[in-house]
Design a protein around this motif. Structure first.
Motif, PDB file in Angstrom:
ATOM      1  N   SER A 176      -3.274  -5.052  -9.969  1.00  0.00           N
ATOM      2  CA  SER A 176      -3.885  -5.770  -9.076  1.00  0.00           C
ATOM      3  C   SER A 176      -5.273  -6.177  -9.442  1.00  0.00           C
ATOM      4  CB  SER A 176      -4.049  -5.045  -7.492  1.00  0.00           C
ATOM      5  OG  SER A 176      -4.331  -5.790  -6.603  1.00  0.00           O
ATOM      6  N   MET A 177      -5.328  -7.693  -9.399  1.00  0.00           N
ATOM      7  CA  MET A 177      -6.647  -8.197  -9.603  1.00  0.00           C
ATOM      8  C   MET A 177      -7.826  -8.120  -8.356  1.00  0.00           C
ATOM      9  SD  MET A 177      -5.598 -11.284 -12.120  1.00  0.00           S
ATOM     10  CE  MET A 177      -4.530 -12.305 -10.954  1.00  0.00           C
ATOM     11  N   TYR A 178      -7.334  -8.622  -7.362  1.00  0.00           N
ATOM     12  CA  TYR A 178      -8.202  -8.745  -6.088  1.00  0.00           C
ATOM     13  C   TYR A 178      -7.603  -7.932  -4.927  1.00  0.00           C
ATOM     14  CZ  TYR A 178      -8.917 -13.250  -8.694  1.00  0.00           C
ATOM     15  OH  TYR A 178      -9.342 -13.981  -9.737  1.00  0.00           O
ATOM     16  N   GLY A 179      -6.933  -6.936  -5.214  1.00  0.00           N
ATOM     17  CA  GLY A 179      -6.379  -5.901  -4.109  1.00  0.00           C
ATOM     18  C   GLY A 179      -5.252  -6.313  -3.491  1.00  0.00           C
ATOM     19  N   ASN A 180      -4.687  -7.718  -3.595  1.00  0.00           N
ATOM     20  CA  ASN A 180      -3.569  -8.105  -2.765  1.00  0.00           C
ATOM     21  C   ASN A 180      -2.230  -7.076  -3.087  1.00  0.00           C
ATOM     22  OD1 ASN A 180      -5.121  -9.840  -1.519  1.00  0.00           O
ATOM     23  ND2 ASN A 180      -4.772 -11.328  -3.008  1.00  0.00           N
ATOM     24  N   MET A 240       1.418  -2.243  -2.610  1.00  0.00           N
ATOM     25  CA  MET A 240       1.967  -1.085  -3.331  1.00  0.00           C
ATOM     26  C   MET A 240       1.927  -0.060  -2.141  1.00  0.00           C
ATOM     27  SD  MET A 240       1.036   1.842  -4.497  1.00  0.00           S
ATOM     28  CE  MET A 240      -0.599   1.721  -4.389  1.00  0.00           C
ATOM     29  N   ASP A 241       1.038   0.112  -1.390  1.00  0.00           N
ATOM     30  CA  ASP A 241       0.959   0.935  -0.217  1.00  0.00           C
ATOM     31  C   ASP A 241       2.218   0.898   0.601  1.00  0.00           C
ATOM     32  OD1 ASP A 241      -1.455   2.256  -1.234  1.00  0.00           O
ATOM     33  OD2 ASP A 241      -2.781   1.142  -0.032  1.00  0.00           O
ATOM     34  N   ALA A 242       2.489  -0.330   1.056  1.00  0.00           N
ATOM     35  CA  ALA A 242       3.503  -0.243   1.819  1.00  0.00           C
ATOM     36  C   ALA A 242       4.864  -0.089   1.200  1.00  0.00           C
ATOM     37  CB  ALA A 242       3.615  -1.934   2.492  1.00  0.00           C
ATOM     38  N   VAL A 243       5.182  -0.474  -0.014  1.00  0.00           N
ATOM     39  CA  VAL A 243       6.187  -0.295  -0.740  1.00  0.00           C
ATOM     40  C   VAL A 243       6.517   1.175  -0.860  1.00  0.00           C
ATOM     41  CG1 VAL A 243       7.327  -0.590  -3.010  1.00  0.00           C
ATOM     42  CG2 VAL A 243       6.210  -2.425  -1.722  1.00  0.00           C
ATOM     43  N   ALA A 244       5.278   1.798  -1.188  1.00  0.00           N
ATOM     44  CA  ALA A 244       5.409   3.498  -1.505  1.00  0.00           C
ATOM     45  C   ALA A 244       5.597   4.228  -0.228  1.00  0.00           C
ATOM     46  CB  ALA A 244       4.015   3.929  -1.984  1.00  0.00           C
ATOM     47  N   GLY A 300      -3.114 -13.073  -0.053  1.00  0.00           N
ATOM     48  CA  GLY A 300      -3.316 -11.784   0.634  1.00  0.00           C
ATOM     49  C   GLY A 300      -1.978 -11.572   1.651  1.00  0.00           C
ATOM     50  N   PRO A 301      -1.487 -10.069   1.688  1.00  0.00           N
ATOM     51  CA  PRO A 301      -0.354 -10.143   2.421  1.00  0.00           C
ATOM     52  C   PRO A 301      -0.590 -10.317   3.805  1.00  0.00           C
ATOM     53  CG  PRO A 301      -1.161  -8.037   1.223  1.00  0.00           C
ATOM     54  CD  PRO A 301      -1.721  -9.075   0.892  1.00  0.00           C
ATOM     55  N   THR A 302       0.374 -10.722   4.599  1.00  0.00           N
ATOM     56  CA  THR A 302       0.249 -10.840   6.148  1.00  0.00           C
ATOM     57  C   THR A 302       0.831  -9.570   6.656  1.00  0.00           C
ATOM     58  OG1 THR A 302       2.540 -12.014   6.346  1.00  0.00           O
ATOM     59  CG2 THR A 302       0.596 -13.447   5.994  1.00  0.00           C
ATOM     60  N   LEU A 303       0.914  -9.232   7.865  1.00  0.00           N
ATOM     61  CA  LEU A 303       1.727  -8.110   8.647  1.00  0.00           C
ATOM     62  C   LEU A 303       3.045  -8.373   8.198  1.00  0.00           C
ATOM     63  CD1 LEU A 303       1.194  -5.760  10.248  1.00  0.00           C
ATOM     64  CD2 LEU A 303       1.329  -7.115  12.276  1.00  0.00           C
ATOM     65  N   GLU A 304       3.559  -9.413   8.236  1.00  0.00           N
ATOM     66  CA  GLU A 304       5.031  -9.744   7.991  1.00  0.00           C
ATOM     67  C   GLU A 304       5.261  -9.162   6.529  1.00  0.00           C
ATOM     68  OE1 GLU A 304       9.047 -10.166   8.503  1.00  0.00           O
ATOM     69  OE2 GLU A 304       7.501 -10.134  10.096  1.00  0.00           O
ATOM     70  N   ASP A 305       4.521  -9.611   5.635  1.00  0.00           N
ATOM     71  CA  ASP A 305       4.645  -9.333   4.352  1.00  0.00           C
ATOM     72  C   ASP A 305       4.625  -7.660   4.102  1.00  0.00           C
ATOM     73  OD1 ASP A 305       4.806 -11.870   3.219  1.00  0.00           O
ATOM     74  OD2 ASP A 305       2.523 -11.899   3.032  1.00  0.00           O
ATOM     75  N   PHE A 306       3.538  -7.056   4.797  1.00  0.00           N
ATOM     76  CA  PHE A 306       3.755  -5.635   4.784  1.00  0.00           C
ATOM     77  C   PHE A 306       4.990  -4.923   5.289  1.00  0.00           C
ATOM     78  CE2 PHE A 306      -0.931  -6.146   4.676  1.00  0.00           C
ATOM     79  CZ  PHE A 306      -1.283  -5.459   3.502  1.00  0.00           C
ATOM     80  N   ARG A 307       5.659  -5.486   6.392  1.00  0.00           N
ATOM     81  CA  ARG A 307       6.902  -5.152   6.868  1.00  0.00           C
ATOM     82  C   ARG A 307       7.895  -5.117   5.917  1.00  0.00           C
ATOM     83  NH1 ARG A 307       5.356  -8.136  12.002  1.00  0.00           N
ATOM     84  NH2 ARG A 307       4.394  -6.504  13.263  1.00  0.00           N
ATOM     85  N   LYS A 308       7.965  -6.460   5.299  1.00  0.00           N
ATOM     86  CA  LYS A 308       9.024  -6.631   4.197  1.00  0.00           C
ATOM     87  C   LYS A 308       8.811  -5.814   2.797  1.00  0.00           C
ATOM     88  CE  LYS A 308       9.416 -11.621   4.814  1.00  0.00           C
ATOM     89  NZ  LYS A 308       9.245 -12.983   4.268  1.00  0.00           N
ATOM     90  N   GLY A 309       7.511  -5.306   2.520  1.00  0.00           N
ATOM     91  CA  GLY A 309       7.332  -4.438   1.619  1.00  0.00           C
ATOM     92  C   GLY A 309       7.657  -3.037   1.711  1.00  0.00           C
ATOM     93  N   GLU A 310       7.552  -2.815   3.114  1.00  0.00           N
ATOM     94  CA  GLU A 310       8.114  -1.469   3.521  1.00  0.00           C
ATOM     95  C   GLU A 310       9.610  -1.241   3.407  1.00  0.00           C
ATOM     96  OE1 GLU A 310       7.526   2.174   6.953  1.00  0.00           O
ATOM     97  OE2 GLU A 310       6.092   0.373   6.822  1.00  0.00           O
ATOM     98  N   SER A 311      10.175  -2.339   3.964  1.00  0.00           N
ATOM     99  CA  SER A 311      11.574  -2.155   3.785  1.00  0.00           C
ATOM    100  C   SER A 311      12.268  -2.537   2.599  1.00  0.00           C
ATOM    101  CB  SER A 311      12.199  -3.465   4.617  1.00  0.00           C
ATOM    102  OG  SER A 311      11.787  -3.375   6.017  1.00  0.00           O
ATOM    103  N   PHE A 312      11.418  -3.107   1.706  1.00  0.00           N
ATOM    104  CA  PHE A 312      11.881  -3.440   0.200  1.00  0.00           C
ATOM    105  C   PHE A 312      11.881  -2.134  -0.478  1.00  0.00           C
ATOM    106  CE2 PHE A 312       9.867  -4.024  -4.002  1.00  0.00           C
ATOM    107  CZ  PHE A 312      10.779  -4.897  -4.689  1.00  0.00           C
TER     108      PHE A 312
END
Length: 142
Positions: A5-9, A14-18, A119-131
């Protein structure tokens, strides 16, 4: 999970995916490719069926530490892995195009991918966790 990650996004995602992987009951190892020597990452890749690569786009290409890791995996002859990819981009993306080209040589199967802008949105984080959960379930089936 191998990420950079360059800017933390991408790191935040990664935390949501994990979390999703963990909820599927998968044992996970997490490596920051920009800070962890490849001698720690490569053995984990050898011994696991699946790999999730999280890497942003950098200058319309794959984040250099992630690209370097894939070079090493190719040199070591690590083949036939199941892969999922996620990453952030700022303008046009490009990391995924480079990854697709590299996968032909690596002989890794990409079964899931998603990109998000900035930067990920709340919806992106949900997608990441589902992913992460969906990938974990597929790995457990294999």
């Amino acid at each position: 999970v191998i990420y950079g990650s360059m800017y933390g996004n991408t790191g935040a995602m990664m935390d949501a995916v994990a979390q999703g992987l963990s909820s599927a009951g998968v044992r996970i190892e997490i490596f920051n490719v920009a800070r962890t020597h490849s001698s720690y990452i490569l053995p984990a890749i050898w011994s696991n069926k699946g790999v999730i690569l999280g890497a942003p786009t950098y200058e319309a290409r794959l984040f250099p530490p992630a690209a370097h890791f894939l070079d090493l995996a190719e040199r070591k002859g690590i083949k036939n892995k199941t892969l999922a990819y996620f990453g952030s981009y700022g303008w046009s993306g490009g990391a995924r195009r480079e990854l697709d080209k590299r996968l032909e040589t690596l002989k890794w199967e990409l079964i899931a991918a998603f990109d998000f802008a900035g930067g990920p949105t709340l919806e992106d984080f949900r997608k990441g966790e589902s992913f992460g959960r969906a990938f974990g379930e597929k790995i457990l089936e294999r």
